[in-house]
Structure formats: structure tokens, C-alpha cells
Design a protein around this motif. Structure first.
Motif: not given
Length: 136
Positions: A96-98, A103-105, A87-92, A53-58
Motif C-alpha cells: 500500500t505504501l509503495l 502515485h505521488i512521484s 508478516q502478512e500485514t507488513w507485506g500488505f 529504498r522501500l522496494a529494496r529494504d521493505g
């Protein structure tokens, strides 16, 4: 060593591992950490779905934000560069979150498989130790 001796030794070690420390501090007494493989699998699956979901909607607003930042900057508004920075900060942060969720998965999937393999090996070694008793 006989099976009964090995079992008694393993049982004694388990009793020591399951015991509480003498100084429990502020933690609740009598609470042990336990996790079932089903729980690990469910958490790993939830992390996998969250990653999708993050990869698709982020990046949903990435193109609109970039176009807005460019348009504002072209017309002399300082908020254009600020929007580009956001926008750059959000992308970074999204990357990081992805990485963290992946890693958790992956770690939980590995843990479930590894523990299942360990359980099989332990069961096999215990049965072999009992059989070995008859060959000596």
C-alpha cells in the motif's frame, strides 16, 4: 479584442484569484499557496528515491520471518501464527505504501511536465493574440 484588453482582463482575473476570501476563519491572512516547479520536481524525485529504498529494504526480514513463523508453529507455539500474521500485514502495508509513494512521484512528474506545457501554450497564445491585431 486587443492585446491590452486581453491583458487587462487576465490581470483582473489574476487579482480576483490571488485575493483572500472575506471570511478567513482561523487561517493566517496574507498567505497564498504557491509552488515552484523546482520544488515539485524535488519532492517527486524524493518520492521516487523513497520508493526504491522501500522496494529494496521493505522485505528485508520477509524470509527470516516466514521461516521463524513456520518453525514456531511446527513446535506448537501460538506465536508462530501471530508472527505469520504480522508478516502478512507488513507485506500488505508495504505494498500500500509503495503504491502511494509511486502515485505521488508519478503525479508530481506529470504536474511539472503539464504545467511547463501549459506555460508554453499560454505564452504562444498571448503572442498570437498580439499578432492577430495587425491582421484585422
Amino acid at each position: 479584442m486587443s492585446f491590452e484588453d486581453e491583458w487587462a482582463q487576465a490581470k483582473g482575473a489574476a487579482m480576483r484569484l490571488n485575493g483572500l476570501p472575506a471570511d478567513q476563519g482561523r487561517w493566517s491572512p496574507g498567505v497564498d499557496l504557491s509552488v515552484k516547479q523546482d520544488h515539485l520536481g524535488a519532492i517527486g524525485h524524493a518520492a521516487y528515491e523513497l520508493h526504491g529504498r522501500l522496494a529494496r529494504d521493505g522485505n528485508h526480514a520477509r524470509m527470516d520471518s516466514a521461516e521463524g513463523a513456520t518453525a514456531l508453529s511446527v513446535h506448537g507455539f501460538r506465536t508462530g501464527s501471530a508472527l505469520a500474521t504480522v508478516q502478512e500485514t507488513w507485506g500488505f502495508q508495504l505494498r500500500t505504501l509503495l503504491h502511494a509513494v509511486a502515485h505521488i512521484s508519478n503525479h508530481l512528474d506529470y504536474s511539472v511536465a503539464s504545467h511547463a506545457k501549459d506555460d508554453v501554450e499560454i505564452a504562444a497564445s498571448l503572442s498570437v493574440s498580439k499578432i492577430s491585431e495587425y491582421f484585422t
